[in-house]
Motif scaffolding. Structure first.
Motif, mmCIF file in Angstrom:
data_model
loop_
_atom_site.group_PDB
_atom_site.id
_atom_site.type_symbol
_atom_site.label_atom_id
_atom_site.label_comp_id
_atom_site.label_asym_id
_atom_site.label_seq_id
_atom_site.Cartn_x
_atom_site.Cartn_y
_atom_site.Cartn_z
ATOM 1 N N SER A 45 36.598 40.192 42.765
ATOM 2 C CA SER A 45 35.816 39.608 42.311
ATOM 3 C C SER A 45 35.780 38.916 41.177
ATOM 4 O O SER A 45 35.485 38.336 40.654
ATOM 5 C CB SER A 45 34.078 40.456 43.087
ATOM 6 N N GLN A 46 36.222 40.702 40.176
ATOM 7 C CA GLN A 46 36.561 40.259 38.883
ATOM 8 C C GLN A 46 37.427 39.869 38.603
ATOM 9 O O GLN A 46 37.710 39.079 37.594
ATOM 10 C CB GLN A 46 36.207 41.668 38.346
ATOM 11 N N ALA A 47 38.369 39.777 39.818
ATOM 12 C CA ALA A 47 39.716 38.810 39.498
ATOM 13 C C ALA A 47 40.180 37.674 39.692
ATOM 14 O O ALA A 47 40.227 36.693 39.543
ATOM 15 C CB ALA A 47 41.466 39.195 39.838
ATOM 16 N N HIS A 48 38.303 36.752 40.504
ATOM 17 C CA HIS A 48 38.213 35.508 40.417
ATOM 18 C C HIS A 48 39.067 35.142 41.808
ATOM 19 O O HIS A 48 39.833 34.252 41.884
ATOM 20 C CB HIS A 48 38.082 34.634 38.638
ATOM 21 N N ILE A 49 39.132 36.065 42.362
ATOM 22 C CA ILE A 49 39.845 35.442 43.918
ATOM 23 C C ILE A 49 39.683 34.104 44.268
ATOM 24 O O ILE A 49 37.906 35.120 44.474
ATOM 25 C CB ILE A 49 40.304 36.753 44.480
ATOM 26 N N ASP A 50 39.501 32.927 44.990
ATOM 27 C CA ASP A 50 39.087 32.212 45.630
ATOM 28 C C ASP A 50 38.525 32.507 46.828
ATOM 29 O O ASP A 50 37.601 32.095 47.370
ATOM 30 C CB ASP A 50 39.830 31.085 45.720
ATOM 31 N N ALA A 51 39.795 32.882 47.706
ATOM 32 C CA ALA A 51 39.637 33.779 49.306
ATOM 33 C C ALA A 51 40.177 34.749 49.577
ATOM 34 O O ALA A 51 41.084 35.270 48.769
ATOM 35 C CB ALA A 51 39.348 32.373 50.175
ATOM 36 N N ALA A 52 39.608 35.084 50.898
ATOM 37 C CA ALA A 52 40.385 36.622 51.286
ATOM 38 C C ALA A 52 40.296 36.357 52.632
ATOM 39 O O ALA A 52 39.691 35.941 53.490
ATOM 40 C CB ALA A 52 39.867 38.067 50.602
ATOM 41 N N ILE A 53 41.575 37.137 52.965
ATOM 42 C CA ILE A 53 42.038 37.397 54.901
ATOM 43 C C ILE A 53 41.929 38.990 54.902
ATOM 44 O O ILE A 53 42.691 39.729 54.668
ATOM 45 C CB ILE A 53 43.291 37.038 54.608
ATOM 46 N N LEU A 54 41.091 39.402 55.936
ATOM 47 C CA LEU A 54 40.818 40.998 55.741
ATOM 48 C C LEU A 54 41.736 41.491 57.276
ATOM 49 O O LEU A 54 41.591 40.411 58.315
ATOM 50 C CB LEU A 54 39.077 41.232 56.755
ATOM 51 N N GLN A 55 42.691 42.542 57.046
ATOM 52 C CA GLN A 55 43.649 43.070 58.191
ATOM 53 C C GLN A 55 42.214 43.628 59.103
ATOM 54 O O GLN A 55 41.521 44.265 59.053
ATOM 55 C CB GLN A 55 43.652 44.368 57.774
ATOM 56 N N PRO A 56 42.593 43.325 60.088
ATOM 57 C CA PRO A 56 41.450 43.557 61.037
ATOM 58 C C PRO A 56 41.769 44.955 62.184
ATOM 59 O O PRO A 56 40.798 45.472 62.353
ATOM 60 C CB PRO A 56 42.385 42.951 62.525
ATOM 61 N N SER A 57 42.593 45.542 61.138
ATOM 62 C CA SER A 57 42.020 46.589 61.382
ATOM 63 C C SER A 57 40.818 47.752 60.546
ATOM 64 O O SER A 57 41.082 49.002 60.837
ATOM 65 C CB SER A 57 43.717 47.507 60.806
#
Length: 154
Positions: A45-57
């Protein structure tokens, strides 16, 4: 993975020329365990990342909750991520995968050597979009993407 990338690009609302001009980067934030999830989402959030993909593990429900808390659109592989409140999931249709696995077990039990069996890849994939989460994140999901979705959670 290409279809997931095009889904995330459609959600961003940018055309390829705009993305190229912005020189969007794709940073990787490595997480060793679920206890690091909150700190990583805060960092994203602080790095202003637009989106993420969460590792399913990692913890699916916790990841979905933190994605909402930090307003970070997040995708994950299993369908239950979207059902738990995540934005979207894109994965093989598990019922088909289990059926394929059962046929392999049957062949091995009947005497086939596992090394002689061909490798199979999933044929059908499933896109699930959670519109309630999209609304909470302030995203408008294009109608063209909604028509491609196998399931839409409202």
């Amino acid at each position: 993975m290409q279809r997931l990338r095009s889904v995330l690009e459609a959600l961003s609302g940018e055309n390829p020329a705009q993305r190229k001009k912005r020189k969007r980067r794709h940073p990787r934030l490595h997480i060793v365990g679920s206890d690091e999830l909150e700190a990583t989402y805060a960092q994203a959030s602080q790095a202003h990342i637009d989106a993420a993909i969460l590792q399913p593990s990692l913890s699916i429900k916790r990841g979905a909750d933190l994605a909402l808390k930090y307003h970070l659109p997040t995708a994950c592989v299993p369908r239950w991520f979207a059902e738990a409140g995540g934005l979207l999931s894109y994965c093989p249709k598990y019922s088909d995968t289990y059926r394929q696995a059962a046929s392999y077990v049957d062949k091995v039990l009947k005497g086939a050597k596992p090394a002689d069996l061909p490798v199979q890849q999933p044929i059908r994939f499933e896109l699930v979009i959670n519109l309630k989460t999209a609304k909470a994140l302030g995203l408008t999901v294009p109608p063209s993407l909604l028509t491609r979705a196998d399931d839409v959670i409202e």
